[in-house]
Design a protein around this motif. Structure first.
Motif, PDB file in Angstrom:
ATOM      1  N   PHE A 200      25.540 -31.960 -13.978  1.00 39.72           N
ATOM      2  CA  PHE A 200      26.472 -32.811 -14.253  1.00 39.72           C
ATOM      3  C   PHE A 200      25.486 -34.063 -13.961  1.00 39.72           C
ATOM      4  O   PHE A 200      25.264 -34.378 -12.787  1.00 39.72           O
ATOM      5  CB  PHE A 200      27.721 -32.897 -13.842  1.00 39.72           C
TER       6      PHE A 200
ATOM      7  N   PHE B 233      34.901 -48.135 -15.343  1.00 39.80           N
ATOM      8  CA  PHE B 233      34.038 -47.216 -15.962  1.00 39.80           C
ATOM      9  C   PHE B 233      35.020 -46.138 -16.869  1.00 39.80           C
ATOM     10  O   PHE B 233      36.440 -46.167 -16.447  1.00 39.80           O
ATOM     11  CB  PHE B 233      33.166 -46.391 -15.135  1.00 39.80           C
TER      12      PHE B 233
ATOM     13  N   GLY C 186      34.700 -42.043 -19.160  1.00 48.53           N
ATOM     14  CA  GLY C 186      34.055 -40.788 -19.186  1.00 48.53           C
ATOM     15  C   GLY C 186      34.707 -40.098 -20.293  1.00 48.53           C
ATOM     16  O   GLY C 186      35.994 -39.870 -20.460  1.00 48.53           O
TER      17      GLY C 186
ATOM     18  N   TYR D 144      27.689 -36.088 -21.913  1.00 43.23           N
ATOM     19  CA  TYR D 144      28.702 -36.861 -21.200  1.00 43.23           C
ATOM     20  C   TYR D 144      28.433 -38.275 -21.333  1.00 43.23           C
ATOM     21  O   TYR D 144      27.162 -38.842 -21.273  1.00 43.23           O
ATOM     22  CB  TYR D 144      28.537 -36.564 -19.602  1.00 43.23           C
TER      23      TYR D 144
ATOM     24  N   ARG E 223      29.169 -42.192 -20.390  1.00 45.99           N
ATOM     25  CA  ARG E 223      29.640 -43.132 -19.562  1.00 45.99           C
ATOM     26  C   ARG E 223      29.630 -44.884 -19.948  1.00 45.99           C
ATOM     27  O   ARG E 223      28.572 -45.403 -19.681  1.00 45.99           O
ATOM     28  CB  ARG E 223      28.948 -42.787 -18.140  1.00 45.99           C
TER      29      ARG E 223
ATOM     30  N   TYR F 280      30.620 -29.429 -14.355  1.00 47.49           N
ATOM     31  CA  TYR F 280      30.776 -30.396 -13.317  1.00 47.49           C
ATOM     32  C   TYR F 280      30.634 -29.833 -11.937  1.00 47.49           C
ATOM     33  O   TYR F 280      30.071 -30.385 -11.107  1.00 47.49           O
ATOM     34  CB  TYR F 280      32.052 -31.043 -13.407  1.00 47.49           C
TER      35      TYR F 280
ATOM     36  N   LYS G 104      40.748 -46.656 -13.780  1.00 49.60           N
ATOM     37  CA  LYS G 104      39.447 -46.206 -13.465  1.00 49.60           C
ATOM     38  C   LYS G 104      38.376 -47.099 -12.983  1.00 49.60           C
ATOM     39  O   LYS G 104      37.556 -47.662 -13.911  1.00 49.60           O
ATOM     40  CB  LYS G 104      38.953 -45.250 -14.700  1.00 49.60           C
TER      41      LYS G 104
ATOM     42  N   TYR H  35      37.104 -44.271  -6.025  1.00 52.25           N
ATOM     43  CA  TYR H  35      36.018 -43.205  -5.842  1.00 52.25           C
ATOM     44  C   TYR H  35      35.478 -43.532  -4.416  1.00 52.25           C
ATOM     45  O   TYR H  35      35.187 -42.618  -3.708  1.00 52.25           O
ATOM     46  CB  TYR H  35      35.321 -42.965  -6.942  1.00 52.25           C
TER      47      TYR H  35
ATOM     48  N   ALA I 296      38.470 -35.731  -9.086  1.00 52.49           N
ATOM     49  CA  ALA I 296      38.056 -36.117 -10.390  1.00 52.49           C
ATOM     50  C   ALA I 296      38.854 -35.343 -11.616  1.00 52.49           C
ATOM     51  O   ALA I 296      38.292 -35.015 -12.810  1.00 52.49           O
ATOM     52  CB  ALA I 296      36.418 -35.615 -10.533  1.00 52.49           C
TER      53      ALA I 296
ATOM     54  N   GLY J 160      40.231 -32.417 -16.648  1.00 55.42           N
ATOM     55  CA  GLY J 160      39.291 -33.674 -16.797  1.00 55.42           C
ATOM     56  C   GLY J 160      38.170 -33.467 -17.542  1.00 55.42           C
ATOM     57  O   GLY J 160      38.031 -32.459 -18.295  1.00 55.42           O
ATOM     58  N   THR J 161      37.806 -34.949 -18.128  1.00 54.45           N
ATOM     59  CA  THR J 161      36.668 -34.962 -18.893  1.00 54.45           C
ATOM     60  C   THR J 161      35.466 -34.078 -18.217  1.00 54.45           C
ATOM     61  O   THR J 161      34.729 -33.033 -19.090  1.00 54.45           O
ATOM     62  CB  THR J 161      36.307 -36.118 -19.446  1.00 54.45           C
ATOM     63  N   ALA J 162      35.180 -34.409 -17.331  1.00 50.05           N
ATOM     64  CA  ALA J 162      33.736 -33.716 -16.669  1.00 50.05           C
ATOM     65  C   ALA J 162      34.536 -32.413 -16.477  1.00 50.05           C
ATOM     66  O   ALA J 162      33.399 -31.298 -16.435  1.00 50.05           O
ATOM     67  CB  ALA J 162      33.424 -34.640 -15.466  1.00 50.05           C
TER      68      ALA J 162
HETATM   69  C1  COI Z   1      35.604 -37.810 -15.941  1.00 46.62           C
HETATM   70  O1  COI Z   1      35.844 -36.710 -15.895  1.00 46.62           O
HETATM   71  O2  COI Z   1      35.112 -38.460 -16.866  1.00 46.62           O
HETATM   72  C2  COI Z   1      35.187 -38.582 -14.769  1.00 46.62           C
HETATM   73  O3  COI Z   1      35.149 -39.707 -14.640  1.00 46.62           O
HETATM   74  C3  COI Z   1      35.118 -37.654 -13.353  1.00 46.62           C
HETATM   75  C4  COI Z   1      33.900 -38.632 -12.606  1.00 46.62           C
HETATM   76  C5  COI Z   1      34.539 -39.080 -11.335  1.00 46.62           C
HETATM   77  C6  COI Z   1      32.865 -37.270 -12.478  1.00 46.62           C
END
Ligand code: COI
Ligand code: PLP
Length: 353
Positions: free
Chosen positions: A22, A68, A70, A134, A136, A166, A194, A199, A233, A299-301
């Motif tokens: 990841f 940020f 994701g 992915y 960002r 992830y 976010k 974090y 996450a 979660g996305t990741a």
């Molecule tokens: C996501 O799942 O997009 C996230 O932002 C988690 C990330 C902290 C790895």
């Protein structure tokens, strides 16, 4: 509508081979747009991926004014590229920006920037099972100034990383440490946003969890340390006696887009869904009386991550058989099926690039 200048690299990189992991490899290009107070957002462009040159006095380095997002891009068997609910990321990005005193970006411009970058990089979207691109997007305060204040200059940047699971062990259940000392966020703070600070503040507990052999931390509320919040996450779901239960959006947890999608799916299947406070005592009791059937993170990741074990102080709860539960598997299969285009997209969540 942005007028995005595109400057393509003359030295494209080799695509990574083997297990992607990841967030370790980055595509050939990035999107950048500047903000200057009095001018607004300007100069949107796609450029070769490269290091940034910033003043060491840039405010983001000192006081953390940044945010940020994701999201992910997918490619189907016909070679068409798709995004999953990108307008939700654009909306949440602006919610975060408002909390962080960062100038917002019109949702349609935000989605356009993501789409154009994905279009330029479409041959970077991996197609192996369990992989995706992915994406960002992030914004940083770049004004060189050491006073604590709102930056007058920002950069909005989008980078992309072809990624696999992830967690190192893929869809295998993760073991989670319920933290009873450190807290992540409180109401009135920035837990719903976010932003990097959330974090950074989580790392000490994450190290503690890792030292004990746990992959992630499950946070309790910051006041009473009694109610379940979310994982490092991902958001968290419990199947208790046939009902799907997840913490309500209290202001101190991230309003996950996967969370919203899972709630919608469960309701469409006629499952009872409850968004409400869940105390740690309720969880321990449900485990004791055998009604805690399944636990999974969203979660996305992380996609859908089954939880194998939860540890709270000296109590170790093994969930079900410690393997992925049948309901978690169904949620995973349906959600990834919609994302990849093998399941009917009845909620209109997919956007072709
Ligand atoms: C996501 O799942 O997009 C996230 O932002 C988690 C990330 C902290 C790895
Ligand atoms: N909670 C936290 C703290 C996260 O970092 C994430 C990841 O983005 C989530 C929840 C899940 O949000 P989403 O489903 O929008 O990716």
């Amino acid at each position: 509508m942005l007028n995005i200048a595109i400057n393509k690299t003359t030295t494209p990189k080799e695509k990574p081979t083997g297990a992607l992991g990841f967030g370790k490899n980055f595509t050939d290009h990035m999107f950048i747009m500047n903000y200057t107070k009095g001018i607004g957002w300007h100069n949107p462009r796609i450029e070769p991926y490269a290091n940034l040159s910033l003043s060491p006095a840039s405010m983001v380095f000192h006081y953390g004014q940044e945010m940020f997002e994701g999201l992910k891009g997918y490619k189907n068997d016909q070679g068409e590229s798709f995004l999953f609910r990108p307008e939700m990321n654009a909306r949440r990005s602006n919610t975060t920006c408002e909390r962080m005193c960062i100038p917002t970006i019109p949702e349609e411009d935000y989605v356009q920037a993501v789409r154009e970058l994905v279009r330029v990089e479409s041959d970077w979207i991996p197609t192996e099972k369990g992989t995706s691109l992915y994406i960002r997007p992030f914004i940083i305060g770049t004004e060189p100034y050491l006073g604590v204040d709102v930056s007058k200059e920002f950069l909005f940047i989008i980078i992309m990383s072809p990624s696999g699971a992830y967690y190192a062990n893929g869809l295998a259940p993760v073991d989670i440490w319920i933290e009873d000392d450190y807290v992540r966020a409180v109401k009135g703070g920035m837990g719903f946003a976010k932003t990097g600070g959330n974090y950074a503040s989580s790392l000490a507990a994450q190290l503690k969890a890792h030292d004990e052999g746990y992959a992630q931390v499950l946070w309790l509320d910051g006041v009473e340390r009694k109610y379940i919040e979310e994982v490092g996450a991902m958001n968290i779901f419990f199947k208790i006696d046939g009902t799907i239960v997840t913490p309500h959006l209290s202001g101190s947890i991230l309003p996950g887009i996967t969370r919203d999608s899972v709630i919608t799916l469960c309701k469409s299947w006629g499952m009872p869904v409850e968004e409400r406070p869940i105390s740690i005592d309720e969880l321990l009791e449900a485990q004791k009386n055998g009604t805690l059937e399944e636990v999974f993170g969203t979660g996305t990741a992380a996609v859908i991550s089954p939880v194998g074990k939860l540890r709270y102080k000296d109590d170790v709860m093994t969930i079900g058989t410690g393997e992925i539960g049948t309901f978690s598997q169904k949620v995973y299969d349906t959600l990834t099926g919609i994302q990849l285009g093998t399941e009917d997209d009845k909620f209109g969540w997919r956007t072709q690039v």
